[in-house]
Scaffold this motif. Structure first.
Motif, PDB file in Angstrom:
ATOM      1  N   PRO A  68       4.523  -2.730   1.753  1.00  0.00           N
ATOM      2  CA  PRO A  68       3.579  -2.197   2.757  1.00  0.00           C
ATOM      3  C   PRO A  68       3.361  -0.696   2.631  1.00  0.00           C
ATOM      4  CG  PRO A  68       5.255  -3.574   3.803  1.00  0.00           C
ATOM      5  CD  PRO A  68       5.681  -3.398   2.381  1.00  0.00           C
ATOM      6  N   SER A  69       2.149  -0.271   2.961  1.00  0.00           N
ATOM      7  CA  SER A  69       1.818   1.153   2.949  1.00  0.00           C
ATOM      8  C   SER A  69       0.574   1.373   3.788  1.00  0.00           C
ATOM      9  CB  SER A  69       1.551   1.617   1.518  1.00  0.00           C
ATOM     10  OG  SER A  69       0.955   2.893   1.512  1.00  0.00           O
ATOM     11  N   THR A  70       0.573   2.412   4.588  1.00  0.00           N
ATOM     12  CA  THR A  70      -0.654   2.856   5.253  1.00  0.00           C
ATOM     13  C   THR A  70      -1.165   4.090   4.525  1.00  0.00           C
ATOM     14  OG1 THR A  70       0.153   2.090   7.400  1.00  0.00           O
ATOM     15  CG2 THR A  70      -1.667   3.654   7.432  1.00  0.00           C
ATOM     16  N   ARG A  71      -0.361   5.147   4.508  1.00  0.00           N
ATOM     17  CA  ARG A  71      -0.799   6.453   4.025  1.00  0.00           C
ATOM     18  C   ARG A  71      -0.994   6.523   2.514  1.00  0.00           C
ATOM     19  NH1 ARG A  71       1.276   6.589   8.527  1.00  0.00           N
ATOM     20  NH2 ARG A  71       2.762   5.188   7.566  1.00  0.00           N
ATOM     21  N   THR A  72      -0.001   6.057   1.778  1.00  0.00           N
ATOM     22  CA  THR A  72      -0.057   6.295   0.332  1.00  0.00           C
ATOM     23  C   THR A  72      -1.221   5.534  -0.289  1.00  0.00           C
ATOM     24  OG1 THR A  72       2.338   6.448   0.443  1.00  0.00           O
ATOM     25  CG2 THR A  72       1.361   6.420  -1.743  1.00  0.00           C
ATOM     26  N   ARG A 121       3.167   0.746  -6.042  1.00  0.00           N
ATOM     27  CA  ARG A 121       4.343   0.779  -5.160  1.00  0.00           C
ATOM     28  C   ARG A 121       5.068  -0.549  -5.305  1.00  0.00           C
ATOM     29  NH1 ARG A 121       4.699   2.602   1.009  1.00  0.00           N
ATOM     30  NH2 ARG A 121       4.592   4.594  -0.079  1.00  0.00           N
ATOM     31  N   HIS A 149       9.421   9.096  -4.797  1.00  0.00           N
ATOM     32  CA  HIS A 149       8.069   9.020  -4.253  1.00  0.00           C
ATOM     33  C   HIS A 149       7.460  10.404  -4.528  1.00  0.00           C
ATOM     34  CE1 HIS A 149       4.686   7.987  -1.910  1.00  0.00           C
ATOM     35  NE2 HIS A 149       5.251   7.584  -0.781  1.00  0.00           N
ATOM     36  N   GLN A 152       4.517  12.002  -2.535  1.00  0.00           N
ATOM     37  CA  GLN A 152       4.874  12.329  -1.146  1.00  0.00           C
ATOM     38  C   GLN A 152       5.535  13.703  -1.105  1.00  0.00           C
ATOM     39  OE1 GLN A 152       4.375  10.642   1.895  1.00  0.00           O
ATOM     40  NE2 GLN A 152       5.053  12.621   2.671  1.00  0.00           N
ATOM     41  N   PRO A 288       7.450  11.761   6.704  1.00  0.00           N
ATOM     42  CA  PRO A 288       6.491  11.088   5.812  1.00  0.00           C
ATOM     43  C   PRO A 288       5.729   9.964   6.518  1.00  0.00           C
ATOM     44  CG  PRO A 288       8.748  10.456   5.247  1.00  0.00           C
ATOM     45  CD  PRO A 288       8.856  11.543   6.271  1.00  0.00           C
ATOM     46  N   LEU A 289       6.237   9.520   7.665  1.00  0.00           N
ATOM     47  CA  LEU A 289       5.653   8.432   8.447  1.00  0.00           C
ATOM     48  C   LEU A 289       5.692   7.141   7.624  1.00  0.00           C
ATOM     49  CD1 LEU A 289       2.666  10.455   9.985  1.00  0.00           C
ATOM     50  CD2 LEU A 289       4.924  10.064  11.005  1.00  0.00           C
TER      51      LEU A 289
HETATM   52  N1   CP Z   1       4.556   8.296   3.491  1.00  0.00           N
HETATM   53  C1   CP Z   1       4.430   7.026   3.082  1.00  0.00           C
HETATM   54  O1   CP Z   1       4.857   6.637   1.966  1.00  0.00           O
HETATM   55  O2   CP Z   1       3.764   6.235   3.954  1.00  0.00           O
HETATM   56  P1   CP Z   1       3.294   4.748   3.665  1.00  0.00           P
HETATM   57  O3   CP Z   1       4.529   3.903   3.558  1.00  0.00           O
HETATM   58  O4   CP Z   1       2.403   4.371   4.810  1.00  0.00           O
HETATM   59  O5   CP Z   1       2.558   4.754   2.354  1.00  0.00           O
END
Ligand code: CP
Length: 336
Positions: A68-72, A121, A149, A152, A288-289
């Protein structure tokens, strides 16, 4: 803030030429000068975010997120779109031949035919290396298990330099140096591991780096990790009492989770930040959220909140990296 950083870094794109068509797996591949030049281009993009660039027109990104990922994922995809390119996105490995037992090496061999760059990822640290065995297009590590990462960490340091551009100076006087506190386990958290590597490129900006951890944690560092960071010039201290060290910190880096193989492990309810925490005036909080309970939303409306800026800045850092990886350097300047 991006304009002040842009002004502080002398332009020399030649440092980024080694990135062309290369894989990006670890912060180890970058020198301090390469990072500064990346941040310069990122600041240039951020100073003029509405300006369209066609640097990647006609190029295709394969965005493969098997975790899962939102930002990356979305910031890489946003960066690629904003550079004029097209995207194929895989958000579930079970929708590919991997579900039928196809090897990562064979999947990567196919990727060569379909795209110009891969962002991956995966929960397994070795997956990116396995794909590199057969890839002839560049791959970017967007988080590989507990290992690294790198982009990041670039976004993290870019944020710190925007906050205080003078920190890029060599031989910074002691009174201008900052004390960074990192809440987490450097041996088991990929964001922390990459962050420590990247700040080790700029030891002159730091008075001290404090690792704040749960005292039950036995193996705080991976083998040789602390020694190599100290050899690079970091003064590392460790604490188990967050409120005791918090008033001394200029930058507080907090992370929600420790990566333990495929599992999330909540890292210590005791390590929470909120408006009531004894933060130093002027201190910034980075994360990093995604956040959990460790970072209260009541900090969002305070000047300590630099975590949203950190997430926003990641788009520009990734734009800068992609521009130099996928596009020839001399053409870059024609399009930005
Ligand atoms: N900072 C980071 O890696 O966020 P995600 O898991 O949402 O990609």
């Amino acid at each position: 803030h991006p304009k002040a950083l842009l002004k502080a870094i002398h332009e020399d794109g030649a440092f980024l030429k080694p990135l062309e068509n290369q894989h990006v797996v670890s912060i180890d591949q970058f020198s301090s000068e390469m990072l500064l030049q990346l941040f310069r281009l990122a600041a240039k993009y951020e100073s003029n975010p509405e300006r369209f660039s066609a640097a990647l027109q006609g190029k295709v990104l394969i965005s493969a997120f098997y975790e899962p990922s939102t930002r990356t994922r979305l910031s890489f995809e946003s960066a690629w779109h904003r550079l004029g390119g097209d995207i194929m996105s895989i958000t579930d490995r079970s929708s590919t031949g991997i579900a039928k037992g196809e090897s990562l090496e064979d999947v990567a061999e196919m990727f060569n035919n379909y795209g110009d760059c891969v962002v991956l990822r995966d929960s397994q640290a070795e997956s990116v290396h396995r794909m590199m065995n057969t890839l002839r297009i560049p791959i970017i590590n967007a988080g590989n298990g507990i290992d690294e990462h790198p982009t990041q960490a670039m976004a993290d340091l870019y944020t710190i330099f925007k906050w205080r551009p003078e920190l890029i100076e060599r031989d910074l006087p002691a009174e201008k140096r900052i004390h960074i506190g990192i809440i987490g386990v450097p041996g088991k958290m990929r964001t922390v591991r990459s962050l420590l590597k990247i700040i080790a490129h700029f030891p002159d900006m730091l008075s001290e780096v404090s690792i704040i951890h749960d005292k039950r944690e036995q193996a705080l560092f991976a083998e040789g990790q602390r020694e190599s960071l100290e050899a690079a010039g970091l003064k590392i201290t460790t604490y188990t009492d967050l409120p005791a060290v918090l008033p001394a910190l200029d930058v507080v880096y907090i992370n929600a989770i420790a990566w333990m193989g495929d599992d999330y492990e909540t890292f210590g309810n005791r390590f929470k930040l909120s408006k009531a925490s004894p933060l130093k005036a002027g201190a910034i909080v980075l994360h990093p959220l995604a956040r959990g309970e460790e970072l209260s939303t009541n900090l969002d409306a305070t000047p300590h909140n630099w975590y949203f800026s950190q997430a926003r800045g990641a788009v520009f850092v990734r734009k800068a990296l992609l521009t130099y990886m996928v596009q020839r350097g001399e053409r870059v300047m024609d399009v930005i």
